[in-house]
Design an enzyme around this catalytic site. Structure first.
Site, PDB file in Angstrom:
ATOM      1  N   ASP A  50       0.829  -1.213   0.000  1.00 30.28           N
ATOM      2  CA  ASP A  50       0.000   0.000   0.000  1.00 30.28           C
ATOM      3  C   ASP A  50       0.861   1.261   0.000  1.00 30.28           C
ATOM      4  O   ASP A  50       0.475   2.278  -0.585  1.00 30.28           O
ATOM      5  CB  ASP A  50      -0.992   0.001   1.171  1.00 30.28           C
ATOM      6  CG  ASP A  50      -2.277   0.732   0.799  1.00 30.28           C
ATOM      7  OD1 ASP A  50      -2.784   0.504  -0.314  1.00 30.28           O
ATOM      8  OD2 ASP A  50      -2.760   1.549   1.590  1.00 30.28           O
ATOM      9  N   GLU A  91      -0.177  10.701   5.117  1.00 36.18           N
ATOM     10  CA  GLU A  91      -0.245   9.249   4.984  1.00 36.18           C
ATOM     11  C   GLU A  91       1.134   8.661   4.681  1.00 36.18           C
ATOM     12  O   GLU A  91       1.509   7.630   5.231  1.00 36.18           O
ATOM     13  CB  GLU A  91      -1.218   8.923   3.849  1.00 36.18           C
ATOM     14  CG  GLU A  91      -1.936   7.611   4.001  1.00 36.18           C
ATOM     15  CD  GLU A  91      -3.140   7.566   3.059  1.00 36.18           C
ATOM     16  OE1 GLU A  91      -4.088   8.352   3.285  1.00 36.18           O
ATOM     17  OE2 GLU A  91      -3.128   6.782   2.116  1.00 36.18           O
ATOM     18  N   GLU A 143     -11.268   5.770  -2.686  1.00 32.47           N
ATOM     19  CA  GLU A 143     -11.285   6.253  -1.305  1.00 32.47           C
ATOM     20  C   GLU A 143     -12.357   5.552  -0.478  1.00 32.47           C
ATOM     21  O   GLU A 143     -12.132   5.172   0.679  1.00 32.47           O
ATOM     22  CB  GLU A 143     -11.534   7.770  -1.279  1.00 32.47           C
ATOM     23  CG  GLU A 143     -10.454   8.604  -1.970  1.00 32.47           C
ATOM     24  CD  GLU A 143      -9.153   8.685  -1.186  1.00 32.47           C
ATOM     25  OE1 GLU A 143      -8.664   7.644  -0.702  1.00 32.47           O
ATOM     26  OE2 GLU A 143      -8.605   9.806  -1.074  1.00 32.47           O
ATOM     27  N   GLU A 213      -9.489  -3.383  -6.195  1.00 29.92           N
ATOM     28  CA  GLU A 213      -9.406  -3.380  -4.728  1.00 29.92           C
ATOM     29  C   GLU A 213      -9.445  -4.803  -4.170  1.00 29.92           C
ATOM     30  O   GLU A 213      -8.698  -5.129  -3.245  1.00 29.92           O
ATOM     31  CB  GLU A 213     -10.523  -2.516  -4.118  1.00 29.92           C
ATOM     32  CG  GLU A 213     -10.343  -1.019  -4.365  1.00 29.92           C
ATOM     33  CD  GLU A 213      -9.191  -0.393  -3.570  1.00 29.92           C
ATOM     34  OE1 GLU A 213      -8.753  -0.977  -2.548  1.00 29.92           O
ATOM     35  OE2 GLU A 213      -8.703   0.674  -3.980  1.00 29.92           O
TER      36      GLU A 213
END
Ligand SMILES: Cc1ncc(CO)c(N)n1
Length: 222
Positions: A50, A91, A143, A213
């Protein structure tokens, strides 16, 4: 009560593709974080992948920001996207500190196939021929899957391990939920004025986001 409350295109598409949406937001990896059975090597795999994804996501969001300034109907649209870009800055710092906490050296992590394919998909969306309404639909989906997934790990009755609540809070917090709603509202407004072709493309892109995803979570199985 007024019964003609308008449901947007996105909700219609989510209903139509409900099982895929559920697969993306209630993946075994996410459920295992929530019930505390998560395998920490899976978590580390996800963390490294990620981190690489987010580095590819930044230019995509920057592209959305540029388009928001030119193509959005309202001045506040750009501020919403700018807020998203600003949180990506935090992040990346968060990933770095998690990396050292878990002993994951990002400089040696190699993007797996699912990650590479997701990046290629993002790059294709940055082509100026892709309509803004289509790009925004993808942006919302990307998101929203994280928001829904990690909020699930914080919901009533969770047994999420304390050392993973930081990750869950990052995307599961109420501010991020509000931000996703703002992005959704912008996307819906643009979709209202979109051509029939753009609507077909936006639905397709949303489905592909959900598929990417699912494939992304699958990498955590190792
Ligand atoms: C794979 C993936 N999707 C979405 C996000 C952010 O929402 C992320 N960090 N990673």
């Amino acid at each position: 009560m007024e019964k003609t409350e308008k449901r947007g295109m996105i909700d219609t598409w989510l209903d139509k593709h409900r099982s895929l949406y559920t697969a993306a937001t209630r993946h075994d990896f996410v459920v295992s974080i929530r019930d505390g059975s998560v395998d920490l090597s899976s978590f580390k795999t996800w963390l490294g992948q990620d981190y690489l994804f987010v580095r590819e996501f930044v230019p995509f969001v920057a592209n959305v920001l540029i388009r928001a300034g030119k193509e959005s109907g309202e001045t506040s649209d750009m501020e919403v996207v700018l807020g998203g870009l600003a949180s990506l800055n935090d992040e990346i710092e968060w990933f770095k500190s998690e990396g050292s906490k878990w002993g994951v050296d990002f400089s040696t992590v190699v993007a797996q196939k699912a990650n590479q394919e997701y990046s290629r998909f993002l790059e294709a969306l940055m082509n100026s021929e892709v309509e803004y309404s289509v790009v925004l639909t993808a942006f919302w989906g990307i998101e929203a899957v994280y928001q829904e997934s990690f909020a699930h790990c914080l919901g009533d009755g969770n047994k999420t391990p304390a050392e993973l609540t930081g990750a869950c809070n990052r995307w599961g917090n109420d501010g991020f939920r509000q931000y996703c709603l703002s992005v959704k509202n912008i996307a819906e407004r643009c979709l209202e004025n979109a051509s029939r072709d753009a609507l077909v493309e936006a639905e397709d892109v949303l489905v592909r986001v959900l598929e990417h995803e699912v494939a992304f979570w699958e990498m955590s199985r190792g």
